[in-house]
Design a protein around this motif. Structure first.
Motif, PDB file in Angstrom:
ATOM      1  N   TYR A 122      -0.988 -11.575   4.506  1.00 15.39           N
ATOM      2  CA  TYR A 122      -0.557 -12.391   3.379  1.00 15.39           C
ATOM      3  C   TYR A 122      -1.605 -13.452   3.108  1.00 15.39           C
ATOM      4  O   TYR A 122      -2.190 -14.009   4.037  1.00 15.39           O
ATOM      5  CB  TYR A 122       0.771 -13.092   3.693  1.00 15.39           C
ATOM      6  CG  TYR A 122       1.926 -12.146   3.883  1.00 15.39           C
ATOM      7  CD1 TYR A 122       2.652 -11.697   2.796  1.00 15.39           C
ATOM      8  CD2 TYR A 122       2.275 -11.700   5.150  1.00 15.39           C
ATOM      9  CE1 TYR A 122       3.707 -10.817   2.974  1.00 15.39           C
ATOM     10  CE2 TYR A 122       3.329 -10.826   5.335  1.00 15.39           C
ATOM     11  CZ  TYR A 122       4.046 -10.392   4.241  1.00 15.39           C
ATOM     12  OH  TYR A 122       5.077  -9.521   4.409  1.00 15.39           O
ATOM     13  N   ARG A 123      -1.827 -13.743   1.826  1.00 18.83           N
ATOM     14  CA  ARG A 123      -2.746 -14.821   1.448  1.00 18.83           C
ATOM     15  C   ARG A 123      -2.152 -15.563   0.264  1.00 18.83           C
ATOM     16  O   ARG A 123      -1.441 -14.983  -0.548  1.00 18.83           O
ATOM     17  CB  ARG A 123      -4.115 -14.252   1.096  1.00 18.83           C
ATOM     18  CG  ARG A 123      -4.789 -13.652   2.328  1.00 18.83           C
ATOM     19  CD  ARG A 123      -6.148 -13.094   2.079  1.00 18.83           C
ATOM     20  NE  ARG A 123      -7.086 -14.133   1.692  1.00 18.83           N
ATOM     21  CZ  ARG A 123      -8.266 -13.869   1.189  1.00 18.83           C
ATOM     22  NH1 ARG A 123      -8.673 -12.633   1.014  1.00 18.83           N
ATOM     23  NH2 ARG A 123      -9.076 -14.844   0.847  1.00 18.83           N
ATOM     24  N   TRP A 124      -2.468 -16.848   0.168  1.00 16.46           N
ATOM     25  CA  TRP A 124      -1.978 -17.664  -0.940  1.00 16.46           C
ATOM     26  C   TRP A 124      -2.699 -17.283  -2.229  1.00 16.46           C
ATOM     27  O   TRP A 124      -3.851 -16.873  -2.223  1.00 16.46           O
ATOM     28  CB  TRP A 124      -2.182 -19.146  -0.657  1.00 16.46           C
ATOM     29  CG  TRP A 124      -1.310 -19.639   0.467  1.00 16.46           C
ATOM     30  CD1 TRP A 124      -1.704 -19.984   1.719  1.00 16.46           C
ATOM     31  CD2 TRP A 124       0.104 -19.806   0.424  1.00 16.46           C
ATOM     32  NE1 TRP A 124      -0.623 -20.360   2.461  1.00 16.46           N
ATOM     33  CE2 TRP A 124       0.506 -20.259   1.699  1.00 16.46           C
ATOM     34  CE3 TRP A 124       1.081 -19.613  -0.550  1.00 16.46           C
ATOM     35  CZ2 TRP A 124       1.827 -20.529   2.020  1.00 16.46           C
ATOM     36  CZ3 TRP A 124       2.404 -19.892  -0.230  1.00 16.46           C
ATOM     37  CH2 TRP A 124       2.765 -20.342   1.038  1.00 16.46           C
TER      38      TRP A 124
ATOM     39  N   TYR B 160      -8.928  -0.715  -1.286  1.00 17.59           N
ATOM     40  CA  TYR B 160      -8.261  -2.011  -1.287  1.00 17.59           C
ATOM     41  C   TYR B 160      -6.959  -1.916  -2.075  1.00 17.59           C
ATOM     42  O   TYR B 160      -6.873  -1.191  -3.069  1.00 17.59           O
ATOM     43  CB  TYR B 160      -9.173  -3.067  -1.928  1.00 17.59           C
ATOM     44  CG  TYR B 160      -8.570  -4.437  -1.995  1.00 17.59           C
ATOM     45  CD1 TYR B 160      -8.447  -5.218  -0.859  1.00 17.59           C
ATOM     46  CD2 TYR B 160      -8.125  -4.955  -3.204  1.00 17.59           C
ATOM     47  CE1 TYR B 160      -7.891  -6.489  -0.914  1.00 17.59           C
ATOM     48  CE2 TYR B 160      -7.570  -6.231  -3.273  1.00 17.59           C
ATOM     49  CZ  TYR B 160      -7.462  -6.987  -2.120  1.00 17.59           C
ATOM     50  OH  TYR B 160      -6.909  -8.244  -2.183  1.00 17.59           O
ATOM     51  N   SER B 161      -5.959  -2.653  -1.616  1.00 10.49           N
ATOM     52  CA  SER B 161      -4.678  -2.731  -2.319  1.00 10.49           C
ATOM     53  C   SER B 161      -4.162  -4.152  -2.211  1.00 10.49           C
ATOM     54  O   SER B 161      -4.305  -4.796  -1.174  1.00 10.49           O
ATOM     55  CB  SER B 161      -3.670  -1.768  -1.693  1.00 10.49           C
ATOM     56  OG  SER B 161      -2.416  -1.882  -2.340  1.00 10.49           O
ATOM     57  N   CYS B 162      -3.542  -4.620  -3.292  1.00 11.07           N
ATOM     58  CA  CYS B 162      -3.003  -5.973  -3.285  1.00 11.07           C
ATOM     59  C   CYS B 162      -1.793  -6.030  -4.214  1.00 11.07           C
ATOM     60  O   CYS B 162      -1.825  -5.471  -5.311  1.00 11.07           O
ATOM     61  CB  CYS B 162      -4.074  -6.958  -3.758  1.00 11.07           C
ATOM     62  SG  CYS B 162      -3.581  -8.684  -3.576  1.00 11.07           S
ATOM     63  N   THR B 163      -0.754  -6.716  -3.759  1.00 10.51           N
ATOM     64  CA  THR B 163       0.455  -6.896  -4.556  1.00 10.51           C
ATOM     65  C   THR B 163       0.795  -8.382  -4.604  1.00 10.51           C
ATOM     66  O   THR B 163       0.951  -9.023  -3.560  1.00 10.51           O
ATOM     67  CB  THR B 163       1.637  -6.109  -3.947  1.00 10.51           C
ATOM     68  OG1 THR B 163       1.271  -4.731  -3.871  1.00 10.51           O
ATOM     69  CG2 THR B 163       2.895  -6.269  -4.783  1.00 10.51           C
ATOM     70  N   ASP B 164       0.914  -8.912  -5.825  1.00  8.10           N
ATOM     71  CA  ASP B 164       1.313 -10.313  -6.012  1.00  8.10           C
ATOM     72  C   ASP B 164       2.804 -10.491  -5.744  1.00  8.10           C
ATOM     73  O   ASP B 164       3.618  -9.649  -6.136  1.00  8.10           O
ATOM     74  CB  ASP B 164       1.067 -10.739  -7.474  1.00  8.10           C
ATOM     75  CG  ASP B 164      -0.375 -11.126  -7.731  1.00  8.10           C
ATOM     76  OD1 ASP B 164      -0.991 -11.743  -6.854  1.00  8.10           O
ATOM     77  OD2 ASP B 164      -0.866 -10.816  -8.824  1.00  8.10           O
ATOM     78  N   ILE B 165       3.150 -11.595  -5.111  1.00 11.02           N
ATOM     79  CA  ILE B 165       4.543 -11.989  -4.930  1.00 11.02           C
ATOM     80  C   ILE B 165       4.716 -13.283  -5.718  1.00 11.02           C
ATOM     81  O   ILE B 165       4.287 -14.357  -5.264  1.00 11.02           O
ATOM     82  CB  ILE B 165       4.911 -12.209  -3.447  1.00 11.02           C
ATOM     83  CG1 ILE B 165       4.488 -11.022  -2.574  1.00 11.02           C
ATOM     84  CG2 ILE B 165       6.390 -12.545  -3.302  1.00 11.02           C
ATOM     85  CD1 ILE B 165       5.194  -9.714  -2.862  1.00 11.02           C
ATOM     86  N   LEU B 166       5.270 -13.161  -6.907  1.00  5.47           N
ATOM     87  CA  LEU B 166       5.527 -14.297  -7.796  1.00  5.47           C
ATOM     88  C   LEU B 166       4.253 -15.098  -8.107  1.00  5.47           C
ATOM     89  O   LEU B 166       4.326 -16.267  -8.432  1.00  5.47           O
ATOM     90  CB  LEU B 166       6.596 -15.225  -7.197  1.00  5.47           C
ATOM     91  CG  LEU B 166       7.923 -14.582  -6.846  1.00  5.47           C
ATOM     92  CD1 LEU B 166       8.810 -15.577  -6.110  1.00  5.47           C
ATOM     93  CD2 LEU B 166       8.617 -14.066  -8.102  1.00  5.47           C
ATOM     94  N   ARG B 167       3.102 -14.491  -7.931  1.00  2.00           N
ATOM     95  CA  ARG B 167       1.790 -15.122  -8.141  1.00  2.00           C
ATOM     96  C   ARG B 167       1.589 -16.369  -7.266  1.00  2.00           C
ATOM     97  O   ARG B 167       0.680 -17.148  -7.475  1.00  2.00           O
ATOM     98  CB  ARG B 167       1.536 -15.425  -9.612  1.00  2.00           C
ATOM     99  CG  ARG B 167       1.572 -14.161 -10.458  1.00  2.00           C
ATOM    100  CD  ARG B 167       0.998 -14.303 -11.817  1.00  2.00           C
ATOM    101  NE  ARG B 167      -0.365 -14.751 -11.894  1.00  2.00           N
ATOM    102  CZ  ARG B 167      -1.443 -13.997 -11.755  1.00  2.00           C
ATOM    103  NH1 ARG B 167      -1.317 -12.730 -11.465  1.00  2.00           N
ATOM    104  NH2 ARG B 167      -2.644 -14.505 -11.893  1.00  2.00           N
ATOM    105  N   ILE B 168       2.461 -16.523  -6.262  1.00  2.00           N
ATOM    106  CA  ILE B 168       2.344 -17.633  -5.324  1.00  2.00           C
ATOM    107  C   ILE B 168       1.501 -17.195  -4.115  1.00  2.00           C
ATOM    108  O   ILE B 168       0.674 -17.928  -3.629  1.00  2.00           O
ATOM    109  CB  ILE B 168       3.736 -18.120  -4.866  1.00  2.00           C
ATOM    110  CG1 ILE B 168       4.507 -18.652  -6.079  1.00  2.00           C
ATOM    111  CG2 ILE B 168       3.613 -19.161  -3.763  1.00  2.00           C
ATOM    112  CD1 ILE B 168       5.959 -18.917  -5.812  1.00  2.00           C
TER     113      ILE B 168
END
Length: 191
Positions: free
Chosen positions: A20-22, A128-136
């Motif tokens: 997880y990353r901000w 690479y794969s990335c999914t935003d969580i509420l853009r937070i």
């Protein structure tokens, strides 16, 4: 803020198995002029950022075109004394950008990004794969794949350098155990 705290508390049991990353997901460059037909076939996982769905050894993925034009994704791994497989579907949502693929392993989940950052088609691929969580914050995955179970150290270093250049933090990246694997087991067993 309360919603964020509750969401983080619910996700905390998974944090050891995910990265997880901000902030929002980065948008890395992908393979120019990507040719899906050359990418199809078997790839072995050489290294990855933690993923709760891939904790075993002898991890591999096999890609093939289905008659309907979608891509069959068959992942396998040896975990808890058993070969386990998972079948999914991949699509190319935008034919103008074929290196940005979407993959899903359930009819009930949306397609997740599966972006091929680089490949020579015959030895190595960086995904690479990335999914935003509420853009937070975001959940990210990264894989170094090989056409053989083992890659030369300089090839792995090239792949790591590429991910670092694109802003991917490799602190939690681990090598996948590809020792003692039997290729014929991966074809017949299921979850």
């Amino acid at each position: 803020m309360l919603v964020l705290c509750v969401l983080l508390a619910l996700l905390s049991p998974l944090t050891s198995a995910q990265t997880y990353r901000w902030g929002a997901c980065p948008i890395p460059k992908v393979q120019p002029n990507f040719q899906l037909q050359k990418y199809l076939g078997r790839w072995y996982e050489i290294a990855k950022l933690p993923a709760s769905f891939a904790r075993g050894k002898c991890i591999e993925a096999n890609y093939a075109i289905r008659p309907d034009g979608t891509i069959r994704v068959l992942n396998s791994q040896f975990y808890k004394e058993k070969v386990r497989t998972a079948e999914g579907t991949a699509v190319v949502p935008d034919l103008r950008n074929p290196a940005r693929i979407g993959v899903s392993f359930s009819y009930f989940t949306p397609y997740s990004p599966y972006w091929i950052l680089s490949t020579d088609y015959t030895s190595v691929a960086v995904v690479y794969s990335c999914t935003d969580i509420l853009r937070i914050f975001h959940v990210e995955y990264a894989w170094i794949l090989g056409r053989s179970r083992f890659l030369p150290p300089e090839t792995v270093r090239y792949a790591q350098d590429l991910l670092l250049t694109e802003g991917v933090d490799l602190f939690r990246m681990t090598a996948t155990d590809q020792t003692g694997c039997k290729d014929d087991e991966h074809v017949t067993a299921t979850c």
